[in-house]
Design an enzyme around this catalytic site. Structure first.
Site, PDB file in Angstrom:
ATOM      1  CB  THR A   1      23.037 -49.656  15.597  1.00  0.00           C
ATOM      2  OG1 THR A   1      24.334 -50.101  15.203  1.00  0.00           O
ATOM      3  CG2 THR A   1      23.106 -49.255  17.064  1.00  0.00           C
TER       4      THR A   1
ATOM      5  CD  GLU B   1      25.210 -54.570  11.049  1.00  0.00           C
ATOM      6  OE1 GLU B   1      25.079 -54.003  12.163  1.00  0.00           O
ATOM      7  OE2 GLU B   1      25.685 -55.716  10.912  1.00  0.00           O
TER       8      GLU B   1
ATOM      9  CE  LYS C   1      25.733 -57.196  15.819  1.00  0.00           C
ATOM     10  NZ  LYS C   1      25.414 -55.783  15.571  1.00  0.00           N
TER      11      LYS C   1
ATOM     12  NE  ARG D   1      27.521 -48.000  15.838  1.00  0.00           N
ATOM     13  CZ  ARG D   1      28.758 -47.664  15.535  1.00  0.00           C
ATOM     14  NH1 ARG D   1      29.365 -46.703  16.214  1.00  0.00           N
ATOM     15  NH2 ARG D   1      29.402 -48.256  14.551  1.00  0.00           N
TER      16      ARG D   1
END
Length: 213
Positions: A70, A42, A130, A46
């Site tokens: 993110t 993943e 998640k 960011r």
């Protein structure tokens, strides 16, 4: 679970990666993860260049499952999709992201820690959510409590997962897989400690096999 979710569940742990220098590090990192037995990543938005990192990792190791993390905007969803991302993860649930992922047939894993958010995920027929940040949101105790009214939902806890508590999490039947960054810390990646990453991945795989056979 569908075939894609099952494939991630079979691996058991998803490395959550922030790449500061994707042109230098994405390819060797992909190779290290695969050699260590964790062919999944993943790549978080960011850091700048996340889409490029996804593209490089997929080109380097086509067998890997590589997704975007993110993700906060539909523009990022499209950017990730165009780079070859196979799934999208967001810190919280967002209807616009869910709609865009559905439009692009991209698996979507939103961060959900409350009954309301679980129900929002169910509206989109999401099998796996998640749970973020896992430890700070009540950890395994809350995940088990939430499973009572939502036995159909599988969880991917992320946040505070490490080698010390990984076995405890994976032993819970509600959990499809865990997300973790302990094997891909900034120190390990920025200093190109690929052998250490491989070793941590192998230790992770040992725990997964111990729990799930």
């Amino acid at each position: 679970m569908n075939a894609f979710n099952q494939a991630i569940s079979n691996i058991g742990v998803v490395p959550v990666i922030k790449l500061n220098n994707p042109e230098r590090d994405a390819a060797p990192l992909a190779k290290a993860l695969c050699e260590g037995g964790l062919p999944v990543a993943e790549v978080t938005f960011r850091a700048a260049g996340a889409a490029n990192a996804i593209k490089i990792m997929k080109e380097t190791c086509p067998e890997m499952i590589v997704g975007a993390g993110t993700v906060l905007t539909t523009a990022q969803v499209e950017e990730a999709y165009n780079a070859g991302a196979q799934f999208v993860v967001s810190p919280g649930f967002n209807y616009k992201l869910a709609d865009k992922c559905k439009e692009l047939s991209l698996p979507y894993f939103p961060g959900c820690t409350t009954p309301t958010e679980y129900q929002m995920g169910l509206e989109y027929d999401l099998e796996v959510l998640k749970f973020f940040p896992a430890e700070q949101s009540g950890g395994l105790a809350k995940i088990k409590a939430m499973a009572a009214p939502f036995p159909m939902v599988k969880i991917m806890p992320t946040g505070g997962i490490n080698l010390e508590n990984l076995e405890k999490y994976l032993s819970c039947p509600t959990i499809a897989a865990c997300g973790g960054s302990y094997m891909v810390t900034a120190d390990l990646i920025d200093n190109q400690k690929w052998d250490e990453i491989i070793d941590l991945c192998k230790k992770t795989v040992e725990i997964v096999k111990k729990v799930r056979g």
